[in-house]
Design a protein around this motif. Structure first.
Motif, PDB file in Angstrom:
ATOM      1  N   UNK A  75       0.905  -1.086   0.008  1.00 55.57           N
ATOM      2  CA  UNK A  75       0.224   0.084   0.000  1.00 55.57           C
ATOM      3  C   UNK A  75       0.770   1.265  -0.131  1.00 55.57           C
ATOM      4  N   UNK A  76       2.004   1.177   0.692  1.00 56.62           N
ATOM      5  CA  UNK A  76       2.931   2.261   0.773  1.00 56.62           C
ATOM      6  C   UNK A  76       3.459   2.711  -0.517  1.00 56.62           C
ATOM      7  N   UNK A  77       3.883   1.576  -1.412  1.00 54.03           N
ATOM      8  CA  UNK A  77       4.048   1.652  -2.748  1.00 54.03           C
ATOM      9  C   UNK A  77       3.210   2.154  -3.706  1.00 54.03           C
ATOM     10  N   UNK A  78       1.861   2.018  -3.529  1.00 52.75           N
ATOM     11  CA  UNK A  78       1.151   2.378  -4.144  1.00 52.75           C
ATOM     12  C   UNK A  78       0.857   3.736  -4.194  1.00 52.75           C
ATOM     13  N   UNK A  79       0.758   4.170  -2.861  1.00 54.15           N
ATOM     14  CA  UNK A  79       0.889   5.788  -2.363  1.00 54.15           C
ATOM     15  C   UNK A  79       1.692   6.391  -3.127  1.00 54.15           C
ATOM     16  N   UNK A  80       3.149   5.899  -2.912  1.00 54.10           N
ATOM     17  CA  UNK A  80       4.379   6.516  -3.445  1.00 54.10           C
ATOM     18  C   UNK A  80       4.202   6.824  -4.982  1.00 54.10           C
ATOM     19  N   UNK A  81       3.713   5.751  -5.586  1.00 59.95           N
ATOM     20  CA  UNK A  81       3.631   5.705  -7.158  1.00 59.95           C
ATOM     21  C   UNK A  81       2.429   6.475  -7.664  1.00 59.95           C
ATOM     22  N   UNK A  82       1.511   6.985  -6.729  1.00 62.52           N
ATOM     23  CA  UNK A  82       0.640   7.830  -7.302  1.00 62.52           C
ATOM     24  C   UNK A  82      -0.793   6.673  -7.812  1.00 62.52           C
ATOM     25  N   UNK A  83      -0.574   5.435  -7.495  1.00 52.90           N
ATOM     26  CA  UNK A  83      -1.769   4.604  -7.997  1.00 52.90           C
ATOM     27  C   UNK A  83      -2.881   4.339  -7.022  1.00 52.90           C
ATOM     28  N   UNK A  84      -2.580   4.824  -5.697  1.00 47.24           N
ATOM     29  CA  UNK A  84      -3.907   4.559  -5.028  1.00 47.24           C
ATOM     30  C   UNK A  84      -4.730   6.110  -4.936  1.00 47.24           C
ATOM     31  N   UNK A  85      -5.845   6.059  -5.261  1.00 52.83           N
ATOM     32  CA  UNK A  85      -6.457   7.300  -5.348  1.00 52.83           C
ATOM     33  C   UNK A  85      -7.814   7.118  -4.778  1.00 52.83           C
ATOM     34  N   UNK A  86      -8.001   8.064  -3.570  1.00 52.80           N
ATOM     35  CA  UNK A  86      -9.125   8.198  -2.645  1.00 52.80           C
ATOM     36  C   UNK A  86     -10.119   9.445  -2.970  1.00 52.80           C
ATOM     37  N   UNK A  87     -11.217   9.229  -2.563  1.00 52.04           N
ATOM     38  CA  UNK A  87     -12.122  10.544  -2.836  1.00 52.04           C
ATOM     39  C   UNK A  87     -11.949  11.287  -1.566  1.00 52.04           C
ATOM     40  N   UNK A  88     -11.841  10.886  -0.452  1.00 47.42           N
ATOM     41  CA  UNK A  88     -11.891  11.719   0.642  1.00 47.42           C
ATOM     42  C   UNK A  88     -11.078  10.812   1.751  1.00 47.42           C
ATOM     43  N   UNK A  89     -10.691  11.637   3.084  1.00 45.34           N
ATOM     44  CA  UNK A  89     -10.040  10.868   3.994  1.00 45.34           C
ATOM     45  C   UNK A  89     -10.941  10.470   4.970  1.00 45.34           C
ATOM     46  N   UNK A  90     -10.785   9.289   5.900  1.00 44.53           N
ATOM     47  CA  UNK A  90     -11.623   8.769   6.785  1.00 44.53           C
ATOM     48  C   UNK A  90     -11.688   9.671   7.759  1.00 44.53           C
ATOM     49  N   UNK A  91     -12.968  10.001   8.039  1.00 39.77           N
ATOM     50  CA  UNK A  91     -13.186  11.355   9.064  1.00 39.77           C
ATOM     51  C   UNK A  91     -12.964  10.945  10.557  1.00 39.77           C
ATOM     52  N   UNK A  92     -13.505   9.728  10.909  1.00 36.26           N
ATOM     53  CA  UNK A  92     -13.429   9.522  12.359  1.00 36.26           C
ATOM     54  C   UNK A  92     -12.070   9.166  12.816  1.00 36.26           C
ATOM     55  N   UNK A  93     -11.757   9.851  14.180  1.00 41.48           N
ATOM     56  CA  UNK A  93     -10.360   9.510  14.627  1.00 41.48           C
ATOM     57  C   UNK A  93     -10.184   8.014  14.891  1.00 41.48           C
ATOM     58  N   UNK A  94      -8.834   7.536  14.533  1.00 40.87           N
ATOM     59  CA  UNK A  94      -8.781   6.217  14.564  1.00 40.87           C
ATOM     60  C   UNK A  94      -7.322   5.921  15.522  1.00 40.87           C
ATOM     61  N   UNK A  95      -6.898   4.750  15.952  1.00 38.52           N
ATOM     62  CA  UNK A  95      -5.512   4.508  16.558  1.00 38.52           C
ATOM     63  C   UNK A  95      -5.073   3.266  15.971  1.00 38.52           C
ATOM     64  N   UNK A  96      -3.568   3.127  16.007  1.00 37.96           N
ATOM     65  CA  UNK A  96      -3.002   2.187  15.206  1.00 37.96           C
ATOM     66  C   UNK A  96      -2.489   0.896  16.101  1.00 37.96           C
ATOM     67  N   UNK A  97      -2.738  -0.182  15.683  1.00 38.87           N
ATOM     68  CA  UNK A  97      -2.405  -1.399  16.351  1.00 38.87           C
ATOM     69  C   UNK A  97      -0.959  -1.791  15.651  1.00 38.87           C
ATOM     70  N   UNK A  98       0.005  -2.114  16.296  1.00 38.48           N
ATOM     71  CA  UNK A  98       1.457  -2.170  15.717  1.00 38.48           C
ATOM     72  C   UNK A  98       1.684  -3.918  15.838  1.00 38.48           C
ATOM     73  N   UNK A  99       1.218  -4.645  14.773  1.00 42.18           N
ATOM     74  CA  UNK A  99       1.457  -6.200  14.850  1.00 42.18           C
ATOM     75  C   UNK A  99       2.817  -6.446  15.135  1.00 42.18           C
ATOM     76  N   UNK A 100       3.200  -7.163  16.024  1.00 44.16           N
ATOM     77  CA  UNK A 100       4.519  -7.773  16.537  1.00 44.16           C
ATOM     78  C   UNK A 100       5.492  -8.071  15.365  1.00 44.16           C
ATOM     79  N   UNK A 101       4.837  -8.986  14.457  1.00 44.20           N
ATOM     80  CA  UNK A 101       5.628  -9.657  13.540  1.00 44.20           C
ATOM     81  C   UNK A 101       5.997  -8.904  12.262  1.00 44.20           C
ATOM     82  N   UNK A 102       5.489  -7.645  12.087  1.00 45.99           N
ATOM     83  CA  UNK A 102       5.758  -6.802  10.972  1.00 45.99           C
ATOM     84  C   UNK A 102       6.201  -5.482  11.781  1.00 45.99           C
TER      85      UNK A 102
END
Length: 438
Positions: free
Chosen positions: A301-328
């Motif tokens: 997904x990071x690659x798609x963003x950097x290459x301009x291939x991931x196009x979204x119409x708007x941002x997710x509006x509700x606040x989120x938090x991030x779970x960091x999976x141990x193995x990645x």
């Protein structure tokens, strides 16, 4: 509280010790220590100062009001170090206790290694205990059954070959109502991306295959999925200590991709599967380098963003938090790329405290959730600290790029009545991405 006071009945463990003898235990321990371990394990035991600094790194220890019996050094001392000191001369009942500790009271999350002043990897110590227990046939029944599924069907959910293909065709048909030109290419030789998933996706999370296909289609990716065994990248054999079948299913995964002459493997949002592909199964097979480049969905997904291939119409509006999976995160260092992706998609991100490589484990990984219902309360009580960490963010949505983290955190949310909800990155991308007008 000692392990003797918290023994839980499990038919797999009970059946395993029923015919076990001290002589058999000694034989297996001696053979394993001599043939499968070496200087690393000895160095860990000899350099461990029993200082207890690792304790703060363990969610079990923190969630049980700093009970020293749950500290990582105590777990290592009560299992592997005791086996080394006694040369395996212990009773079958003691093996039962060691198995319960190794399989259900340690997620192999490696957080404790960040706190050890001499860098002891207790996850390696504990998975070696599991290896010995597996060779003694003392394994919790539920995870034993999952490993058997891997060995029999090459996937963890007993999905038959025709059921796998049917699931892909079903999701393609469903998706074409929304994306008329979408295809899920099967066995396409020379594709840029070979997309692999874990067994539960075709079994009961098929919407994730739908969403992945939609993202691939919208981004114009040259991709494929295999019709043959090897498609399941998950690996409970790794977590029971069945190295032989771990190597067998990893070889099948790599060879499945090699057969199609693809350029790279993109793995779905799973942590332990990624660990088995790039860190354990490949090493057991003796690969100096991975036969085919492998990246996790976060990197993709990071690659798609950097290459301009991931196009979204708007941002997710509700606040989120991030779970960091141990193995990645602790295992692969994708913490910054994960945040780049989430910040690209979401308006407001509220970090847990602590976060990144210091984030607490979900308490489901390491095969612990796969040990099944007998040990669910062990998981829930063993991660009170995670519930407190989640609650303190004040948000309702959690971005969770890992299947086991989803299972573990959803259980925690229910058990502690947190009123929160987990989302895969793919869930959010699909919700926000440009879609054709049909």
């Amino acid at each position: 509280m000692s392990i003797t006071d918290r023994i839980i009945s499990d038919v797999g463990l009970e059946a395993g010790i029923a015919g076990l003898t001290t002589e058999r235990i000694q034989e297996v321990v001696t053979k394993t220590l001599a043939g499968e371990t070496g200087a690393k394990l000895k160095a860990y035991k000899e350099t461990c100062m029993r200082c207890g600094l690792c304790s703060q790194g363990c969610h079990f220890y923190m969630s049980h009001d700093e009970d020293p019996s749950y500290s990582p050094v105590s777990k290592a001392t009560e299992t592997m170090y005791e086996l080394m000191d006694t040369k395996g001369k212990v009773t079958p009942e003691r093996i039962y206790e060691m198995a319960q500790i190794a399989f259900t009271e340690c997620n192999l999350c490696k957080r404790c290694a960040h706190y050890c002043p001499v860098g002891i990897d207790i996850a390696y110590v504990m998975i070696t205990v599991r290896r010995i227990c597996y060779l003694l046939d003392v394994v919790p029944q539920y995870i034993r059954d999952t490993a058997h599924s891997h060995s029999s069907t090459m996937n963890q959910m007993w999905v038959k070959d025709d059921e796998w293909i049917d699931s892909l065709q079903w999701q393609e048909d469903e998706a074409r109502d929304e994306f008329p030109d979408l295809r899920i290419p099967l066995d396409k030789e020379g594709a840029d991306v070979y997309y692999s998933v874990i067994g539960p996706e075709p079994k009961f999370r098929t919407q994730l295959i739908y969403q992945a296909a939609a993202i691939m289609n919208a981004a114009g990716i040259d991709w494929t999925m295999p019709s043959h065994p090897g498609w399941d990248n998950s690996d409970m054999c790794m977590y029971v200590g069945d190295w032989e079948n771990m190597g067998r299913i990893k070889r099948a995964h790599y060879e499945s991709a090699q057969k199609l002459r693809v350029k790279r493997i993109v793995m779905g949002e799973c942590g332990h599967a990624f660990r088995s592909i790039y860190d354990m199964g490949n090493r057991w097979l003796g690969y100096k380098e991975m036969p085919i480049p492998v990246i996790h969905a976060i990197e993709f997904y990071w690659d798609l963003i950097q290459e301009g291939k991931l196009k979204i119409t708007h941002k997710y509006e509700k606040p989120v938090t991030i779970q960091d999976p141990c193995n990645v995160i602790r295992g692969r260092g994708l913490m910054d790329k994960l945040r780049d992706v989430v910040h690209y998609l979401c308006e407001e991100v509220v970090e847990m405290t602590p976060n990144r490589e210091h984030n607490y484990c979900c308490c489901a990984g390491g095969g612990v959730i796969n040990c099944g219902p007998p040990f669910k309360n062990t998981r829930m009580k063993g991660n009170r600290v995670k519930a407190e960490q989640l609650k303190n963010t004040g948000v309702k949505d959690i971005v969770i790029p890992c299947h086991n983290c989803h299972g573990g955190i959803e259980d925690i949310i229910g058990y502690y009545d947190l009123g929160m909800h987990g989302k895969f990155i793919g869930d959010i991308i699909y919700e926000l991405m440009e879609k054709p007008e049909v």
